[in-house]
Design a protein around this motif. Structure first.
Motif, PDB file in Angstrom:
ATOM      1  N   GLY A  35      31.225  42.668  54.007  1.00 23.77           N
ATOM      2  CA  GLY A  35      32.297  42.886  54.967  1.00 23.77           C
ATOM      3  C   GLY A  35      33.099  41.655  55.333  1.00 23.77           C
ATOM      4  N   THR A  36      32.645  40.478  54.933  1.00 26.01           N
ATOM      5  CA  THR A  36      33.421  39.267  55.195  1.00 26.01           C
ATOM      6  C   THR A  36      34.566  39.112  54.199  1.00 26.01           C
ATOM      7  N   GLY A  37      34.496  39.804  53.072  1.00 27.86           N
ATOM      8  CA  GLY A  37      35.486  39.631  52.020  1.00 27.86           C
ATOM      9  C   GLY A  37      35.207  38.418  51.152  1.00 27.86           C
ATOM     10  N   GLU A  38      34.158  37.663  51.484  1.00 27.22           N
ATOM     11  CA  GLU A  38      33.810  36.459  50.736  1.00 27.22           C
ATOM     12  C   GLU A  38      32.377  36.480  50.231  1.00 27.22           C
ATOM     13  N   GLU A 100      32.124  48.558  43.251  1.00 30.60           N
ATOM     14  CA  GLU A 100      33.002  48.825  44.386  1.00 30.60           C
ATOM     15  C   GLU A 100      32.156  49.461  45.489  1.00 30.60           C
ATOM     16  N   VAL A 101      32.639  49.342  46.745  1.00 28.98           N
ATOM     17  CA  VAL A 101      31.930  49.931  47.879  1.00 28.98           C
ATOM     18  C   VAL A 101      32.806  51.000  48.525  1.00 28.98           C
ATOM     19  N   LEU A 102      32.233  52.183  48.707  1.00 26.97           N
ATOM     20  CA  LEU A 102      32.904  53.275  49.401  1.00 26.97           C
ATOM     21  C   LEU A 102      32.148  53.608  50.679  1.00 26.97           C
ATOM     22  N   THR A 109      35.962  50.664  51.483  1.00 25.10           N
ATOM     23  CA  THR A 109      35.787  49.806  52.649  1.00 25.10           C
ATOM     24  C   THR A 109      36.970  48.844  52.753  1.00 25.10           C
ATOM     25  N   GLU A 110      37.088  48.208  53.908  1.00 27.13           N
ATOM     26  CA  GLU A 110      38.214  47.299  54.138  1.00 27.13           C
ATOM     27  C   GLU A 110      38.231  46.129  53.154  1.00 27.13           C
ATOM     28  N   THR A 111      37.071  45.730  52.681  1.00 23.35           N
ATOM     29  CA  THR A 111      37.022  44.603  51.741  1.00 23.35           C
ATOM     30  C   THR A 111      36.905  45.052  50.286  1.00 23.35           C
ATOM     31  N   TYR A 349      41.336  40.018  43.454  1.00 21.11           N
ATOM     32  CA  TYR A 349      42.021  41.305  43.407  1.00 21.11           C
ATOM     33  C   TYR A 349      43.296  41.264  44.253  1.00 21.11           C
ATOM     34  N   ALA A 350      43.219  40.640  45.429  1.00 21.51           N
ATOM     35  CA  ALA A 350      44.376  40.548  46.305  1.00 21.51           C
ATOM     36  C   ALA A 350      45.459  39.671  45.694  1.00 21.51           C
ATOM     37  N   VAL A 351      45.059  38.557  45.089  1.00 17.00           N
ATOM     38  CA  VAL A 351      46.022  37.620  44.506  1.00 17.00           C
ATOM     39  C   VAL A 351      46.752  38.245  43.325  1.00 17.00           C
TER      40      VAL A 351
END
Length: 373
Positions: A35-38, A100-102, A109-111, A349-351
């Motif tokens: 959940g931290t995205g890192e 991936e997380v659902l 999920t948000e991340t 993925y965001a970049v």
């Protein structure tokens, strides 16, 4: 410098057990972004046979309340296998499985930024987008002190460490070599490595990768690095500015091209993309670190080979610009460009999604566009 207690356990004793036959069974280590995205998490299950592709891997679940991804009252999360690699720690036939997380309702999920990134990549697959990412990181002790630095002071000023050789210049090469070989074994598209400007800081490069594969391979390489460092009792930090002051920060420079850019006359497409990026600078800054630009603000100061976070710039062979066109590309009039703004702790993925949205889908404005299914 502090190292972890587990690193001092006898590896010879462990090897006795690792040499035991596992029969026909296979260990699959499921890996996901928390959940931290890192942060990365992992756990292992036994399979009855060696999976040949993603379709052979079952979905799984975990307790999201312990990974900052849900509340305890509704904590089951789904792990959806997305990419598979050979396991360099347990060796064949065992696997690393990037997931991936659902959520409980099957929504991402948000991340989980992979799901949308994959959709965006599929929209432009005919343009054959290639990426290469240069991942910088810093080796730290478990106490947060840089590896090899004096306990009560600092090493000599920056200068001799970049691509350095020798015990007084290269700190932690054993870790780097172990990581490189483990990535090659796993099937990660690692293409190089070097010591960086700050002592105890290194870089590895992944690519070229097409589309969604860039994010998959970089996250796998990061996981492998964390595991290698765990064995050595140290920590790999992706903090964009781990040491304040007159020391280089850590980025994840991203190289990008399309089929058109790589062909004769492709410089025109490169220049067109740079013009679009210049009009959408703030959107990209928000996408280029997990805290919406706050982490990168410590690094992108206009000093130490960085651009200023508040200004967009581009130039040939200019490492102080937001976008660098390699000199060879300027001469050949084709190739790729390098976006030097992404932070070391960015989500690839965001970049890569942001680059596609702006450069190929010609999006404008502060927010990403929503597309109908």
């Amino acid at each position: 410098m502090a190292t972890s207690e587990s690193a001092s356990l006898s590896k010879t004793v462990k090897q006795h057990y690792m040499d035991l036959s596992q029969g026909d069974k296979v260990q699959a280590m499921y890996i996901w972004i928390d959940g931290t995205g890192e942060g990365l998490r992992c756990k292992t299950r036994t399979l009855d046979s060696e999976p040949k592709n993603i379709d052979d891997l079952p979905e799984w679940n975990f307790d999201g309340s312990s990974t900052y991804q849900s509340e305890g009252s509704n904590s089951d999360m789904y792990l959806i296998p997305a990419a598979m690699f050979r396991d360099p720690f347990r060796k064949d036939p065992n696997k690393l499985v990037l997931c991936e997380v659902l959520k409980y309702n099957r929504k991402p999920t948000e991340t989980n930024l992979r799901l949308m990134c994959k959709k965006i990549m599929e929209m432009v697959e005919n343009q054959v987008p290639w990426f290469g990412m240069e991942q910088e990181y810093t080796i730290l002790g478990t106490d947060g002190h840089p590896f090899g630095w004096p306990s009560n002071g600092f090493p000599g000023p920056q200068g001799p460490y970049y691509c350095g050789v020798g015990a007084d210049k290269a700190y932690g090469r054993d870790i780097v070599e172990a990581h490189y070989r483990a990535c090659l074994y796993a099937g990660v598209k690692i293409c190089g490595t070097n010591a960086e400007v700050m002592p105890a800081q290194w870089e590895f490069q992944v690519g070229p990768c097409e589309g969604i594969n860039m994010g998959d391979h970089l996250w796998a390489a990061r996981f492998i690095l964390h595991r290698v460092c765990e064995d050595f009792g140290v920590v790999a930090s992706f903090d964009p500015k781990p040491i304040p002051g007159n020391w280089n920060g850590a980025g994840c420079h991203t190289n990008f091209s399309t089929k058109e850019m790589r062909e004769d006359g492709g410089l025109r497409g490169i220049e067109d993309s740079i013009e679009k990026l210049g009009r959408r600078h703030r959107y990209h800054i928000r996408a280029y670190d997990p805290k919406g630009g706050l982490d990168n603000a410590r690094r992108l100061t206009g000093h130490h080979e960085t651009s200023n976070i508040h200004e967009f710039s581009a130039g040939v062979a200019n490492r102080g610009a937001s976008i660098r066109i390699p000199r060879s590309v300027g001469q050949d009039k084709k190739g790729y460009f390098e976006d030097r703004r992404p932070s070391a702790n960015c989500d690839p993925y965001a970049v890569t999604e942001a680059l596609i949205r702006t450069c190929l889908l010609s999006e404008e404005g502060e927010e990403p566009k929503e597309y109908s299914k």
